[in-house]
Design a protein around this motif. Structure first.
Motif, PDB file in Angstrom:
ATOM      1  N   ALA A 108     -30.041-108.799  22.928  1.00 23.22           N
ATOM      2  CA  ALA A 108     -31.459-109.166  23.179  1.00 23.22           C
ATOM      3  C   ALA A 108     -32.436-108.160  23.149  1.00 23.22           C
ATOM      4  O   ALA A 108     -32.292-107.077  24.085  1.00 23.22           O
ATOM      5  CB  ALA A 108     -31.532-110.152  24.251  1.00 23.22           C
ATOM      6  N   VAL A 109     -33.504-108.120  22.000  1.00 28.25           N
ATOM      7  CA  VAL A 109     -34.089-107.029  21.898  1.00 28.25           C
ATOM      8  C   VAL A 109     -35.523-107.262  21.845  1.00 28.25           C
ATOM      9  O   VAL A 109     -35.769-108.254  20.967  1.00 28.25           O
ATOM     10  CB  VAL A 109     -33.646-105.958  20.533  1.00 28.25           C
ATOM     11  N   VAL A 110     -36.462-106.801  22.281  1.00 27.44           N
ATOM     12  CA  VAL A 110     -38.061-106.709  21.892  1.00 27.44           C
ATOM     13  C   VAL A 110     -38.568-105.381  21.640  1.00 27.44           C
ATOM     14  O   VAL A 110     -38.047-104.382  22.159  1.00 27.44           O
ATOM     15  CB  VAL A 110     -38.883-107.486  23.059  1.00 27.44           C
ATOM     16  N   VAL A 111     -39.372-105.469  20.863  1.00 22.35           N
ATOM     17  CA  VAL A 111     -40.277-104.114  20.449  1.00 22.35           C
ATOM     18  C   VAL A 111     -41.777-104.310  21.211  1.00 22.35           C
ATOM     19  O   VAL A 111     -42.315-105.410  20.977  1.00 22.35           O
ATOM     20  CB  VAL A 111     -40.473-104.131  18.990  1.00 22.35           C
TER      21      VAL A 111
ATOM     22  N   ASP B 177     -47.705-101.596  25.820  1.00 19.43           N
ATOM     23  CA  ASP B 177     -46.664-102.084  26.593  1.00 19.43           C
ATOM     24  C   ASP B 177     -46.714-103.660  26.363  1.00 19.43           C
ATOM     25  O   ASP B 177     -46.348-104.385  27.365  1.00 19.43           O
ATOM     26  CB  ASP B 177     -46.469-101.711  27.961  1.00 19.43           C
ATOM     27  N   THR B 178     -47.369-104.375  25.403  1.00 15.95           N
ATOM     28  CA  THR B 178     -47.174-105.482  25.086  1.00 15.95           C
ATOM     29  C   THR B 178     -46.262-106.132  23.806  1.00 15.95           C
ATOM     30  O   THR B 178     -45.896-105.112  23.177  1.00 15.95           O
ATOM     31  CB  THR B 178     -48.550-105.988  24.508  1.00 15.95           C
ATOM     32  N   ILE B 179     -45.542-107.233  23.840  1.00 17.21           N
ATOM     33  CA  ILE B 179     -44.720-107.460  23.117  1.00 17.21           C
ATOM     34  C   ILE B 179     -45.348-107.569  21.819  1.00 17.21           C
ATOM     35  O   ILE B 179     -46.108-108.355  21.627  1.00 17.21           O
ATOM     36  CB  ILE B 179     -44.043-108.785  23.669  1.00 17.21           C
TER      37      ILE B 179
ATOM     38  N   PRO C 294     -36.743-117.671  27.012  1.00 15.18           N
ATOM     39  CA  PRO C 294     -37.851-118.604  26.165  1.00 15.18           C
ATOM     40  C   PRO C 294     -39.017-118.260  26.218  1.00 15.18           C
ATOM     41  O   PRO C 294     -39.938-118.621  25.316  1.00 15.18           O
ATOM     42  CB  PRO C 294     -37.395-119.873  26.590  1.00 15.18           C
ATOM     43  N   THR C 295     -39.642-117.651  27.456  1.00 12.05           N
ATOM     44  CA  THR C 295     -41.256-117.732  27.519  1.00 12.05           C
ATOM     45  C   THR C 295     -41.561-116.167  26.912  1.00 12.05           C
ATOM     46  O   THR C 295     -42.817-116.250  26.612  1.00 12.05           O
ATOM     47  CB  THR C 295     -41.467-117.488  28.996  1.00 12.05           C
ATOM     48  N   LEU C 296     -40.508-115.303  26.450  1.00 18.56           N
ATOM     49  CA  LEU C 296     -41.251-114.151  25.825  1.00 18.56           C
ATOM     50  C   LEU C 296     -41.639-114.378  24.356  1.00 18.56           C
ATOM     51  O   LEU C 296     -41.316-115.180  23.716  1.00 18.56           O
ATOM     52  CB  LEU C 296     -39.918-113.195  25.663  1.00 18.56           C
ATOM     53  N   ALA C 297     -42.941-113.758  24.276  1.00 22.02           N
ATOM     54  CA  ALA C 297     -43.611-114.035  22.877  1.00 22.02           C
ATOM     55  C   ALA C 297     -44.554-112.992  22.681  1.00 22.02           C
ATOM     56  O   ALA C 297     -44.966-112.290  23.410  1.00 22.02           O
ATOM     57  CB  ALA C 297     -44.551-115.309  22.775  1.00 22.02           C
ATOM     58  N   PRO C 298     -44.957-112.491  21.308  1.00 22.29           N
ATOM     59  CA  PRO C 298     -45.768-111.583  21.093  1.00 22.29           C
ATOM     60  C   PRO C 298     -46.911-111.649  21.674  1.00 22.29           C
ATOM     61  O   PRO C 298     -47.646-112.687  21.986  1.00 22.29           O
ATOM     62  CB  PRO C 298     -45.728-111.656  19.472  1.00 22.29           C
ATOM     63  N   GLY C 299     -47.735-110.758  21.919  1.00 28.30           N
ATOM     64  CA  GLY C 299     -48.977-110.700  22.688  1.00 28.30           C
ATOM     65  C   GLY C 299     -48.833-110.733  24.164  1.00 28.30           C
ATOM     66  O   GLY C 299     -49.933-110.463  24.791  1.00 28.30           O
ATOM     67  N   LEU C 300     -47.664-111.004  24.802  1.00 25.57           N
ATOM     68  CA  LEU C 300     -47.728-111.052  26.212  1.00 25.57           C
ATOM     69  C   LEU C 300     -47.041-109.729  26.637  1.00 25.57           C
ATOM     70  O   LEU C 300     -46.217-109.188  25.902  1.00 25.57           O
ATOM     71  CB  LEU C 300     -46.563-112.145  26.603  1.00 25.57           C
TER      72      LEU C 300
ATOM     73  N   ALA D 147     -37.624 -94.963  23.305  1.00 28.43           N
ATOM     74  CA  ALA D 147     -38.924 -94.738  22.607  1.00 28.43           C
ATOM     75  C   ALA D 147     -38.568 -94.593  21.215  1.00 28.43           C
ATOM     76  O   ALA D 147     -37.728 -94.120  20.726  1.00 28.43           O
ATOM     77  CB  ALA D 147     -39.301 -93.356  23.231  1.00 28.43           C
ATOM     78  N   LEU D 148     -39.411 -95.327  20.418  1.00 33.26           N
ATOM     79  CA  LEU D 148     -39.451 -95.355  18.968  1.00 33.26           C
ATOM     80  C   LEU D 148     -40.383 -94.462  18.237  1.00 33.26           C
ATOM     81  O   LEU D 148     -40.349 -94.075  17.217  1.00 33.26           O
ATOM     82  CB  LEU D 148     -39.466 -96.677  18.571  1.00 33.26           C
ATOM     83  N   GLY D 149     -41.205 -94.022  19.191  1.00 35.27           N
ATOM     84  CA  GLY D 149     -42.505 -92.905  18.470  1.00 35.27           C
ATOM     85  C   GLY D 149     -43.639 -93.380  18.519  1.00 35.27           C
ATOM     86  O   GLY D 149     -43.856 -94.571  18.609  1.00 35.27           O
ATOM     87  N   ASP D 150     -44.713 -92.504  18.654  1.00 31.43           N
ATOM     88  CA  ASP D 150     -46.223 -92.756  18.605  1.00 31.43           C
ATOM     89  C   ASP D 150     -46.501 -94.115  19.845  1.00 31.43           C
ATOM     90  O   ASP D 150     -47.244 -94.874  19.599  1.00 31.43           O
ATOM     91  CB  ASP D 150     -46.427 -93.420  17.456  1.00 31.43           C
ATOM     92  N   GLY D 151     -45.709 -93.957  20.911  1.00 28.21           N
ATOM     93  CA  GLY D 151     -46.004 -94.877  21.772  1.00 28.21           C
ATOM     94  C   GLY D 151     -45.359 -96.325  21.880  1.00 28.21           C
ATOM     95  O   GLY D 151     -45.191 -97.104  22.713  1.00 28.21           O
ATOM     96  N   TRP D 152     -44.454 -96.547  20.830  1.00 28.62           N
ATOM     97  CA  TRP D 152     -43.906 -97.736  20.457  1.00 28.62           C
ATOM     98  C   TRP D 152     -42.413 -97.831  21.245  1.00 28.62           C
ATOM     99  O   TRP D 152     -41.793 -96.611  21.423  1.00 28.62           O
ATOM    100  CB  TRP D 152     -43.607 -98.153  19.195  1.00 28.62           C
ATOM    101  N   THR D 153     -41.987 -98.825  21.747  1.00 29.37           N
ATOM    102  CA  THR D 153     -40.871 -98.983  22.654  1.00 29.37           C
ATOM    103  C   THR D 153     -39.960-100.016  22.125  1.00 29.37           C
ATOM    104  O   THR D 153     -40.407-100.951  22.064  1.00 29.37           O
ATOM    105  CB  THR D 153     -40.870 -98.933  23.924  1.00 29.37           C
ATOM    106  N   ALA D 154     -38.655 -99.914  22.098  1.00 28.87           N
ATOM    107  CA  ALA D 154     -37.629-100.792  22.010  1.00 28.87           C
ATOM    108  C   ALA D 154     -37.031-101.215  23.242  1.00 28.87           C
ATOM    109  O   ALA D 154     -36.707-100.147  23.981  1.00 28.87           O
ATOM    110  CB  ALA D 154     -36.550-100.625  21.058  1.00 28.87           C
TER     111      ALA D 154
END
Length: 483
Positions: free
Chosen positions: A23-26, A31-33, A45-51, A61-68
């Motif tokens: 299970a992975v989110v970016v 720090d928003t999905i 199930p409640t996880l969704a982009p924008g939350l 860390a993925l770089g430029d502030g992005w995170t997996a």
């Protein structure tokens, strides 16, 4: 590259994480999905982009502030968290430390804000509150009436309901902002049907409400917290009882006796409670004379300390009707035997009378105790022997008295057998012994009473090293030096 995702190929990451079984989110730099893979949706199930992310996991860390974020399985996370909570809460025996730990664990694993609310005196409630990034857990108080403006909170606090969800309620008296509707959850801390308080966990806007899995974790955590808090309260009550009793068992400060310098050392074997079976007292009368006692109850620890307190109180009462040392021991022995004493006591009792030339006349009686040692001005020592049996066990015992004149600058030293029976650090079979004690005392010639006692004390503890020891007590009476 997605234009909405500067600095990262979000489409490429979507294809990559969707193919993973883990299970992975970016998360974007806020720090928003940004995306959720299929495995993460099945677990949460409640996880969704924008939350915001509401599930625990391991970040990369993925770089430029992005995170997996690789999400933990809820069942595994729940067990690991509760195991950690149990370990930490079990180690906290102090009430304040326990309440602080409850809040800190809640912040680390469950919420953005955490509060524990417990009843206080005079219709008030006490708050222990913390928030992520806010530093230390803080403590405050308010009235039950003010806490009641948060709908359902008092029902949780009183244990009327097993859980409650509530939204924003505000009053200047409350230190906690409970967030938007659906973002706060509370459970009572119940033991044996009695509520000890309430645990409140809060998520800041715009987070989603707690999931069913998280709510169950909160309930189980509340059970752990309740047991830890109940144990800390019970431990605190016991500690207060011991402290009150201990204050009555510790030696009293030495008084001023005309013409005499007094000094003492008291080192119980039970270092944690700081009380033992050894004791000493000096009682001064209005005419300037005084009675002194040094004793040793068989054994050590609390049982011996309690019995030593009984002996001290009995002597204090008997001094109202009798001051002669041997007669005091007869009366004390009869009183203890009549009370069914199970522990025997050895002790030295004596009187102090100042003489016109500045010396002291000491009249001494002994109940089976090692004889005091008199250090003369020239550096010689002699034992002051007054024979008598142990006190508190047999009704048919005999006691004698003997008198000795202590000249100005001379010192009478009394001690318990923890001194002579102290075992050497280098050889546990070798005792400090009477000869070594007398040799050390000779080195104290010309020293004032306090310095002499300290010299003997240091010699014994140098002999012992860090080893355990029996109760060790010294009492010195010196005729005040002239000039």
């Amino acid at each position: 590259m997605d234009t909405d995702a500067p600095g990262i190929d979000l489409g490429g990451w979507r294809r990559l994480v969707d193919g993973l079984r883990e299970a992975v989110v970016v998360l974007d730099p806020d720090d928003t999905i940004a995306l959720v893979n299929h495995a993460a949706t099945e677990l949460y199930p409640t996880l969704a982009p924008g939350l915001p992310l509401t599930a625990p996991g391991r970040r990369q860390a993925l770089g430029d502030g992005w995170t997996a974020c690789y999400l933990d399985d809820p069942a595994t996370w729940d067990t690991a968290f509760l195991d950690e909570a149990l370990r930490r809460l079990s180690a906290a025996t102090d009430r304040a430390a326990t309440l602080t730990a409850i809040v800190e664990l809640g912040l680390a694993h469950l919420a953005d804000q955490c509060a524990v609310i417990v009843p206080a005196l005079r219709g008030r409630v006490e708050w222990w509150y913390g928030a992520k990034g806010a530093g230390e857990v803080v403590r405050g108080r308010t009235t039950r009436q003010s806490a009641g403006v948060v709908t359902g909170l008092l029902d949780v606090l009183d244990g009327v309901v097993r859980h409650a969800e509530f939204g924003r309620e505000s009053t200047p008296d409350l230190p906690v902002d409970f967030g938007e509707p659906g973002s706060a959850h509370a459970v009572p801390l119940i033991i044996g049907g009695t509520s000890l308080g309430a645990l409140v966990l809060v998520r800041r806007v715009p987070r989603e409400p707690f999931t069913d899995v998280e709510v169950e974790s909160i309930r189980r955590y509340g059970d752990h917290a309740a047991r830890a808090l109940e144990a800390a309260i019970r431990h605190g009550e016991q500690a207060r009882v011991v402290e009150v009793l201990r204050a009555d068992l510790l030696p009293s400060p030495l008084p001023e006796v005309p013409g005499a310098l007094l000094a003492a050392a008291y080192h119980p074997a039970a270092r944690r409670t700081e009380v033992g079976g050894d004791f000493y007292d000096v009682h001064v009368r209005q005419d300037g004379t005084a009675t002194f006692v040094l004793g040793d109850v068989c054994g050590n620890g609390l049982e011996a300390a309690v019995h030593s307190g009984r002996v001290r109180r009995s002597l204090h009462t008997l001094l109202l009707v009798e001051q002669r040392p041997a007669q005091l021991l007869y009366l004390l022995n009869a009183a203890l035997v009549a009370a069914g004493s199970k522990l025997f006591t050895t002790l030295v009792v004596g009187t102090i009378v100042q003489l016109d030339d500045g010396g002291l006349r000491l009249t001494v009686s002994s109940g089976g105790h090692p004889p005091p040692i008199l250090l003369h001005a020239g550096g010689t020592v002699e034992e002051v022997v007054a024979r008598g049996g142990i006190v508190g066990v047999l009704s048919d015992v005999r006691f004698q008295s003997t008198s000795v004149v202590v000249k100005p600058g001379e010192t009478l030293l009394m001690y318990t057998d923890g001194i002579t029976e102290a075992r050497a650090e280098s050889d546990r079979e070798e005792l400090f012994g009477e000869d070594r004690l007398q040799a050390v005392l000779r080195e104290c010639t010309g020293l004032r009473a306090e310095a002499a006692v300290d010299t003997v004390r240091r010699a014994v503890f140098d002999w012992l090293g860090p080893s355990e020891h029996d109760d060790i007590t010294l009492l010195a009476i010196q005729a005040a030096p002239t000039g």
